[in-house]
Design a protein around this motif. Structure first.
Motif, PDB file in Angstrom:
ATOM      1  N   VAL A 135      43.175  68.618  76.170  1.00  0.00           N
ATOM      2  CA  VAL A 135      43.276  69.951  76.551  1.00  0.00           C
ATOM      3  C   VAL A 135      43.405  70.835  75.328  1.00  0.00           C
ATOM      4  O   VAL A 135      44.634  70.737  74.506  1.00  0.00           O
ATOM      5  N   THR A 136      42.347  71.389  74.889  1.00  0.00           N
ATOM      6  CA  THR A 136      42.578  72.071  73.754  1.00  0.00           C
ATOM      7  C   THR A 136      41.935  73.706  73.912  1.00  0.00           C
ATOM      8  O   THR A 136      41.547  74.018  75.059  1.00  0.00           O
TER       9      THR A 136
ATOM     10  N   ARG B 180      42.058  79.583  66.658  1.00  0.00           N
ATOM     11  CA  ARG B 180      42.249  80.282  67.835  1.00  0.00           C
ATOM     12  C   ARG B 180      43.465  79.860  68.848  1.00  0.00           C
ATOM     13  O   ARG B 180      43.595  78.865  68.853  1.00  0.00           O
ATOM     14  N   LEU B 181      44.067  80.924  69.212  1.00  0.00           N
ATOM     15  CA  LEU B 181      45.427  80.614  69.933  1.00  0.00           C
ATOM     16  C   LEU B 181      45.128  80.966  71.459  1.00  0.00           C
ATOM     17  O   LEU B 181      44.620  82.023  71.801  1.00  0.00           O
ATOM     18  N   ALA B 182      45.355  80.233  72.259  1.00  0.00           N
ATOM     19  CA  ALA B 182      45.222  80.454  73.859  1.00  0.00           C
ATOM     20  C   ALA B 182      46.122  81.498  74.184  1.00  0.00           C
ATOM     21  O   ALA B 182      47.225  81.710  73.859  1.00  0.00           O
TER      22      ALA B 182
ATOM     23  N   ARG C  88      46.559  77.506  83.624  1.00  0.00           N
ATOM     24  CA  ARG C  88      45.342  76.457  83.377  1.00  0.00           C
ATOM     25  C   ARG C  88      45.798  75.381  82.935  1.00  0.00           C
ATOM     26  O   ARG C  88      45.456  74.328  83.110  1.00  0.00           O
ATOM     27  N   VAL C  89      46.779  75.363  81.920  1.00  0.00           N
ATOM     28  CA  VAL C  89      47.289  73.897  81.536  1.00  0.00           C
ATOM     29  C   VAL C  89      47.862  73.170  82.677  1.00  0.00           C
ATOM     30  O   VAL C  89      47.490  71.797  82.803  1.00  0.00           O
TER      31      VAL C  89
ATOM     32  N   GLY D 295      52.018  74.862  69.305  1.00  0.00           N
ATOM     33  CA  GLY D 295      51.296  76.086  69.650  1.00  0.00           C
ATOM     34  C   GLY D 295      51.652  76.548  71.051  1.00  0.00           C
ATOM     35  O   GLY D 295      52.273  75.877  71.877  1.00  0.00           O
ATOM     36  N   PRO D 296      50.851  77.611  71.559  1.00  0.00           N
ATOM     37  CA  PRO D 296      51.060  78.119  72.884  1.00  0.00           C
ATOM     38  C   PRO D 296      50.724  76.668  73.891  1.00  0.00           C
ATOM     39  O   PRO D 296      51.122  76.827  74.727  1.00  0.00           O
ATOM     40  N   LEU D 297      49.564  76.192  73.580  1.00  0.00           N
ATOM     41  CA  LEU D 297      49.215  75.264  74.537  1.00  0.00           C
ATOM     42  C   LEU D 297      50.299  74.066  74.769  1.00  0.00           C
ATOM     43  O   LEU D 297      50.582  73.487  75.648  1.00  0.00           O
ATOM     44  N   GLY D 298      50.937  73.662  73.416  1.00  0.00           N
ATOM     45  CA  GLY D 298      51.999  72.858  73.364  1.00  0.00           C
ATOM     46  C   GLY D 298      53.145  73.244  74.260  1.00  0.00           C
ATOM     47  O   GLY D 298      53.810  72.498  74.987  1.00  0.00           O
TER      48      GLY D 298
END
Length: 348
Positions: A38-39, A55-57, A63-64, A82-85
């Motif tokens: 998941v990137t 690039r930051l989500a 969606r995650v 980051g945002p995904l984490g």
């Protein structure tokens, strides 16, 4: 086992975190595991301030959640803060799903170098992020000790490896057909991002014979080129070309004081180059008191001290690190938490 890895750092970025995760994915698949990444490439993104290539989500939470539910992994690993984490962490806590994290980057030190944010404040945010993790994976004893001192818990070792087939001594690279042909020797080499937290300016300020060479790209590149016309800037290199550049050097200089490991240290050693670095976590763990490097607060003294070190010794030191061993450590850190039941998920 199906393993889901969440990372804000991913291709086409070029850094140690991305190379580590890309290699980990390949090694896990090689031994029979299924890996779901998941990137940022799966999301709408914006450029990171001061790092436009990162690039930051944007608003990744829904969606995650869908990606995790669709893949139904046996284990969830959150690699970055980051945002995904943060989105994956939030989902796991709501669903009461176990997950592991990794401390790849000393973000508090990076943020202090760029924005003067006090370390205690940044470390408080990092502790909050990692505190629910079943295991916080770190690369070295030095970083483990530092994090324990700062109040982190449940820390596990996950070392790094090096591709010793690609990165190897190549005597011909130092000759007329090599990338540094015509440059005065010795070649003092830096490989990595050209950014303030990497402390490249300290390397370029050293009074050394021969030529200082920088291989890499980053936000400081244009500024440092203007300030140091005597140095040679080779730009970013990849794969065999990168290995060729390593092998053409004489001494590898690692000026960073903020890396948690320094994958480039192993690549340089595998290529037959001795290392000069500061006595900080990362170099202390990889080099220590070995004759393949010198750790000194006077980086110039360290660089001159290792000039002429036997490449065979450097190569032998690097051979103690393998990606197979690194991957086994990663799996062992997951092992106590690998069973996630998806039949009756906890309510939101």
């Amino acid at each position: 086992m199906r393993i889901l890895v969440v990372s804000d750092a991913w291709l086409p970025q070029v850094n140690g975190v991305v190379r580590t995760l890309d290699t980990l994915r390949s090694e896990l698949q090689r031994v029979g595991h299924e890996v779901v990444m998941v990137t940022p490439e799966r999301f709408r993104t914006v450029p990171c301030p001061t790092y436009p290539e990162i690039r930051l989500a944007v608003r990744p939470g829904p969606r995650v959640a869908r990606l995790i539910e669709e893949s139904q992994p046996c284990a969830i690993h959150i690699a970055t803060e980051g945002p995904l984490g943060w989105a994956a962490r939030r989902y796991c806590l709501r669903r009461r799903l176990p997950f592991t994290t990794a401390y790849h980057t000393r973000f508090p030190e990076y943020i202090k170098a760029r924005f003067r944010v006090p370390l205690p404040l940044s470390y408080a945010v990092m502790r909050r992020f990692h505190s629910p993790s079943s295991r916080v994976m770190v690369a070295t004893q030095g970083i483990e000790t530092e994090l324990e001192r700062r109040g982190f818990h449940r820390i596990g070792r996950w070392s790094r490896g090096v591709d010793t087939e690609m990165f190897r001594p190549r005597p011909e690279a130092k000759g007329e057909g090599g990338p540094f042909a015509g440059l005065p020797r010795p070649i003092f080499l830096y490989v990595g991002r050209v950014a303030v937290e990497k402390n490249v300016a300290a390397f370029l300020a050293l009074d050394l014979p021969g030529t200082k060479v920088v291989v890499g790209d980053g936000p400081q590149l244009d500024d440092l080129r203007r300030r140091h016309p005597e140095a040679h800037f080779a730009g970013a290199q990849f794969g065999e070309k990168l290995a060729w550049h390593y092998a053409a050097g004489d001494v590898f200089v690692f000026p960073s004081r903020t890396d948690t490991f320094g994958l480039v240290l192993l690549e340089a050693l595998a290529s037959g180059l001795p290392v000069a670095a500061y006595p900080v976590p990362g170099p202390l763990d990889v080099i220590g008191t070995s004759p393949v490097g010198r750790l000194d607060n006077d980086l110039g003294t360290a660089a001159l001290a290792v000039l002429g070190t036997d490449p065979v010794l450097c190569r032998a030191h690097a051979l103690d690190f393998s990606w197979a061993a690194s991957t086994r450590q990663f799996i062992e850190n997951l092992a106590p938490f690998e069973i996630i039941c998806w039949k009756e998920p906890a309510p939101l």
